[in-house]
Design an enzyme around this catalytic site. Structure first.
Site, short mmCIF file in Angstrom:
data_model
loop_
_atom_site.label_atom_id
_atom_site.label_comp_id
_atom_site.label_asym_id
_atom_site.label_seq_id
_atom_site.Cartn_x
_atom_site.Cartn_y
_atom_site.Cartn_z
N GLY A 62 0.80 -1.23 0.00
CA GLY A 62 0.00 0.00 0.00
C GLY A 62 0.82 1.27 0.00
O GLY A 62 0.41 2.29 0.56
N CYS A 107 -0.89 3.04 -9.77
CA CYS A 107 -1.73 3.51 -8.66
C CYS A 107 -3.14 3.81 -9.16
O CYS A 107 -3.33 4.26 -10.29
CB CYS A 107 -1.16 4.81 -8.08
N GLY A 152 14.31 -7.33 -7.82
CA GLY A 152 13.35 -7.06 -6.76
C GLY A 152 13.28 -8.12 -5.69
O GLY A 152 14.08 -8.15 -4.75
#
Length: 312
Positions: A74, A133, A268
Site C-alpha cells: 500500500g 496507482c 526485486g
C-alpha cells in the site's frame, strides 16, 4: 585503459554496471548498507514517495506463492519532506551511486508535486513514475491502464521534472503497446517494466483471501516469462531505453532481459531471499558474458535493438 564491459548509459544515468535494486524491495538502501558497500551497485530505485506519509494497507500484506510472492504493502512511505530531508541525504555518502526516485500518487497533482521537488536532490538522477496507482478522480482506475490518462500524466510531470522520467509499465492490461506509445508521445525518457501482476491466495481454513487487501502484486521468478514477452513487445515499437525487471535472480536472467530489449536490469524479490544477490550478479556477469561471446553490454544492446528494428 580497458573499457568496462558492464557499463551502460541511459538518459540521466551513467551506470558502471546494469544492476539496480528495484523499488519496494530495497527500502531506502539503509538496511542493505549493513551487508555491503552500496557503491558497488549500478543505481538504486528507492521506495515509492508520495506527497504525504502513507501508512500502507492493513496486515497481512504478504503471502508466499510457488516461485514468487504476493504483496499489498500500500505504498507505505514517510512522505516527500522526510525523504528529501532524511532518506536521500544518507545516500550522499555513496558518490558513485545515482539514485532513481520512485514517485506515486492518487491524482495527477500528487505526481506533479513530488516530481517537481524530488529531482532537486543532488543524488537523484532520474525518476521512476509508478502509474499502477488507482486514480481517485477517475473511479479508482489505474493511471497505467488508459493510454490517454498515461499520456496526460507523463506530459504533466515532464513539464516540472528536472531529471529524466522512466515510466513503470503495468502488465495488467489487454495490450501494453498503445500505452507505451502514449507515454513516449507524452515525453517519457524511458520505461521500467514490468510492475507486478495482480493475484490472490485463499486460506483454506478461513476460506477467505490471505491478504487483508484481498488482492496483491505477484512478483518473483514466476513472472519472468511475462516480463520477457512484454519487454520484447515494447522494444519492438519504441527506441526508448527499458529498465527490465520481473523475476530476475540469476546472471542468465539478467542477460535474457538484455536480449529481450532491456538496457539495464532491476532486481526485486530476490533481495528478500538473498541480501547479497545484487553484488553476486555483478560479480558473475563478466564470466558468463565471456562464455557467450558478449564483448560488452553496450554492444549487446546495440545488436539486439538493431535486430528488432530490422524485424519490423
Amino acid at each position: 585503459m580497458m573499457k568496462n564491459p558492464l557499463a551502460v548509459s541511459i538518459p540521466g544515468l551513467t551506470l558502471k554496471n546494469p544492476i539496480i535494486p528495484a523499488s519496494g524491495c530495497f527500502g531506502f538502501g539503509e538496511e542493505y548498507a549493513n551487508y555491503y558497500d552500496l557503491d558497488q551497485l549500478g543505481s538504486i530505485m528507492i521506495k515509492a514517495t508520495t506527497p504525504q506519509a502513507r501508512y500502507g494497507n492493513p496486515t497481512p500484506r504478504v503471502a508466499e506463492t510457488p516461485s514468487g510472492m504476493l504483496n499489498a504493502i500500500g505504498l507505505q512511505n514517510p512522505g516527500l519532506d522526510v525523504v528529501m530531508q532524511e532518506k536521500l541525504p544518507k545516500l550522499e555518502k555513496y558518490p558513485n551511486l545515482p539514485i532513481i526516485a520512485n514517485v506515486a500518487g492518487a491524482c495527477e497533482e500528487d505526481y506533479v508535486a513530488v516530481c517537481a521537488k524530488i529531482g532537486q536532490a543532488p543524488n537523484v538522477k532520474a525518476i521512476e513514475l509508478n502509474i499502477s496507482c488507482p486514480n481517485v478522480k477517475h473511479g479508482g482506475i489505474a493511471f497505467g491502464t488508459d493510454p490517454e490518462v498515461a499520456f496526460q500524466l507523463t506530459q504533466a510531470v515532464k513539464k516540472v521534472a528536472s531529471v529524466p522520467i522512466y515510466v513503470k509499465l503495468s502488465p495488467n492490461v489487454t495490450d501494453i503497446v498503445p500505452i507505451a506509445q502514449a507515454i513516449e508521445a507524452g515525453g517519457a525518457d524511458g520505461f521500467s517494466m514490468i510492475n507486478t501482476l495482480l493475484g490472490m491466495r485463499i486460506d483454506l481454513k478461513t476460506r477467505k483471501p490471505i491478504l487483508a487487501n484481498q488482492t496483491g502484486g505477484l512478483s518473483g521468478p514466476a513472472i519472468k516469462p511475462v516480463a520477457i514477452r512484454l519487454i520484447r513487445q515494447v522494444a519492438s515499437v519504441s527506441q526508448l531505453p527499458i529498465i527490465g525487471m520481473g523475476g530476475v535472480q540469476t546472471v542468465d536472467d539478467v542477460l535474457e532481459m538484455f536480449m529481450a530489449g532491456a538496457s539495464a536490469v532491476g532486481v526485486g524479490t530476490a533481495n528478500f531471499t538473498d541480501p547479497y544477490i545484487c553484488p553476486k550478479l555483478i560479480d558473475g556477469l563478466p564470466k558468463r558474458m565471456e562464455e557467450l561471446g558478449i564483448e560488452s553490454l553496450e554492444q549487446l544492446i546495440k545488436e539486439v535493438r538493431e535486430g528488432q528494428q530490422n524485424a519490423r
